[in-house]
Enzyme design. Structure first.
Site, PDB file in Angstrom:
ATOM      1  N   ASP A 267       0.801  -1.228   0.000  1.00  0.00           N
ATOM      2  CA  ASP A 267       0.000   0.000   0.000  1.00  0.00           C
ATOM      3  C   ASP A 267       0.837   1.282   0.000  1.00  0.00           C
ATOM      4  OD1 ASP A 267       0.933  -0.542   2.499  1.00  0.00           O
ATOM      5  OD2 ASP A 267      -0.962  -0.225   3.555  1.00  0.00           O
TER       6      ASP A 267
ATOM      7  N   GLU B 256      11.643  -4.036  12.649  1.00  0.00           N
ATOM      8  CA  GLU B 256      12.762  -3.676  11.771  1.00  0.00           C
ATOM      9  C   GLU B 256      14.094  -3.886  12.499  1.00  0.00           C
ATOM     10  OE1 GLU B 256      10.119  -1.831  12.407  1.00  0.00           O
ATOM     11  OE2 GLU B 256       9.151  -1.302  10.501  1.00  0.00           O
TER      12      GLU B 256
END
Lengths: 354, 354
Positions: free
Chosen positions: A215, A300
């Site tokens: 997205d 992350e």
């Protein structure tokens, strides 16, 4: 006989009393006459053929007229471009145009899951990726089996791709009413892609790995920035973390801090869209992976902590001064009318794919 | 002198007492010897040059070796493709490759307004349009003057474009707290594009006009479907009106009704993304335009009612059985952290464009 009509020449010729071969041969020419005649013929022949030879020599090394072939080549150009984009970059490295130099393949890893906007998102992202040379799209579905929707979309996208799937285990799955941040989405799928890379790429293979959700919005320049990644490269991400952008702060060509408004104490306060990893580094650290049980905001860091220290990050995008990727989110469409019509037996045709 | 060493030939030659030009000329050869010698030379020369001539004749009409030029042409192929996309289609019609047939230009009209996701949306849409041949992008800003952000983006997009602007008048502007449907957004901007088309296109110009908002998702096939529009063409739109899709219902190749869950009594219950209009029809009906004061849901009908009757609509996309465009909406990003940091004087660098 009409006036002005002359008889053809053979009718005017004097009658020949005997065929030529029966006539006596003419007297042989004298030695001097023969010499002169041969000499003249030889000289004329020599001069003429010398001129011809010179002309031929002048042509040597000249480019020939290829305009017709070039015209045909131009017509084939677009088809070849498409074919290259379809077939190129699937393994290892791709030859760059012109120089014969190898262009490192960018492996774009996209986790995806079934929802009303899934096809639209993947169509839009595929159009972005179709512009990028030497790119391989690794799409990993959160599903027990590959779906026909994603398979069909990939096959018709024109982008070289690998279609994988792995279902998020029940304990990590988001339940109705859970806040969206309780379980980081896509960790299992990204790890599946890492496994595929380690299973199929050879130790010497070059390349860059980028985790691109379906997205976000990616400028084409971003991909050329990340292509030279040697370890882990970083850049700003727009519209993320409640800010206009988050970005690494750079001094003297090195990352010295992070502009972020949220959990700045994280080892790598970076969004998934804000970094890329060199394939050789991922292959050299086979234990590096995303931790699906990482605390919110630390997904992350769970991968990057096993690869580099923050000081080793390579700043891109003009020393992290340009926003080339945006953390756009697509609204979940409201389907109230659909539910109403379905109750009345007049719902949208379920055989039409959306 | 080492053993086995022979002196060079000129050291073995007998001493010459006088330079050659001072020596008496040799006696001329007899007539017969001269004749034989000339004859032999002539015959050898004739045979050799004849072989050469034959070889040259064999080359006549053969294609020359253009591999080097073709290689160079291939390398230039991508650059030319980009240049074509940048320059082509700006006026009237564009020559299709190969056939020499004219391809009607698609004029994509996109109204846009300043907001945090504006650049991301336009970047994403530009990447879609960059794939489409013979396309001209008419971007109309809702602004008192063109902005540097949109101008820069268009200039670097690679898509042939026209950059217009018109500010929505105060009485039609949405005020904070107004529901999003109170004033139809973009009517003035689309009308500005219609005026540009009528001012700059000639009566004989072919082409197709499509109103493409900057947040929808468009498949590439959609543009090839609409290119053959002769009056007004229509097709399904995904994720709109609270349904999986809205679509015209087709029987015998004609539109006989509409699948919609909202205000089915509208003359044209179609979304803005669900139709295209032939340029000649728009030029022939100079009064046709969008009514900025149209009731909610009637904006499309206000234009289409001046152009065709519902029975004249041309169904595309497999008789309106395929969804090739999605009414995606992008979330308005929350910028809470930005406001907080700005209060502390640590906001994101305002000189960095997002």
């Amino acid at each position: 006989m009409p006036e002005g009509w002359d008889p053809p020449e053979h009718l005017n010729a004097p009658p020949q009393h005997a065929p030529e071969h029966l006539r006596p041969p003419p007297a042989p020419p004298s030695g001097a006459a023969m010499r002169v005649k041969l000499k003249n013929v030889f000289i004329v022949y020599f001069v003429v053929s010398l001129v011809g030879l010179l002309c031929a020599l002048l042509q040597l090394g000249q480019p020939c007229d290829c305009s017709q072939q070039l015209q045909a080549e131009r017509h084939r150009g677009r088809d070849r471009l498409l074919a290259e984009q379809r077939n190129g970059g699937a393994r290892g490295e791709t030859r760059a145009r012109g120089g014969g130099q190898a262009l490192p393949t960018i492996y774009v890893v996209t986790p995806t899951y079934a929802r009303p906007v899934q096809k639209a998102e993947l169509v839009r992202l595929s159009q972005t990726l179709l512009h990028v040379r030497a790119l391989h799209w690794v799409v990993v579905e959160d599903a027990a089996a590959p779906t026909a929707l994603v398979a069909g979309l990939l096959a018709s996208s024109g982008v070289p791709f690998t279609h994988l799937h792995v279902e998020t285990p029940p304990e990590s799955r988001r339940r109705p009413g859970d806040p969206p941040w309780l379980h980081p989405r896509g960790a299992e799928q990204r790890n599946r892609a890492l496994r595929w890379l380690r299973d199929t790429r050879a130790p010497g293979d070059g390349g860059v790995v980028y985790f691109a959700d379906d997205d976000n919005t990616y400028s084409l320049r971003l991909f050329e920035e990340m292509r030279s990644t040697r370890g882990v490269s970083v850049w700003p991400v727009g519209l993320v973390g409640g800010l206009r952008f988050e970005r690494p702060l750079v001094a003297g060509g090195r990352v010295v801090g992070f502009h972020t408004g949220w959990k700045p104490e994280r080892p790598f306060p970076l969004d998934m869209a804000g970094f890329a990893v060199a394939l050789p580094l991922l292959l050299a650290r086979p234990e590096a992976r995303f931790d699906p049980r990482a605390e919110r905001g630390y997904l992350e860091s769970s991968l990057l902590g096993a690869l580099v220290s923050p000081a080793q990050l390579e700043p891109k995008a003009g020393n992290c001064t340009q926003v080339l990727v945006w953390h756009t989110r697509t609204e979940k469409p409201k389907l109230r009318q659909e539910e109403q019509l379905q109750r009345e037996g007049r719902g949208s045709d379920p055989h039409i794919e959306v």
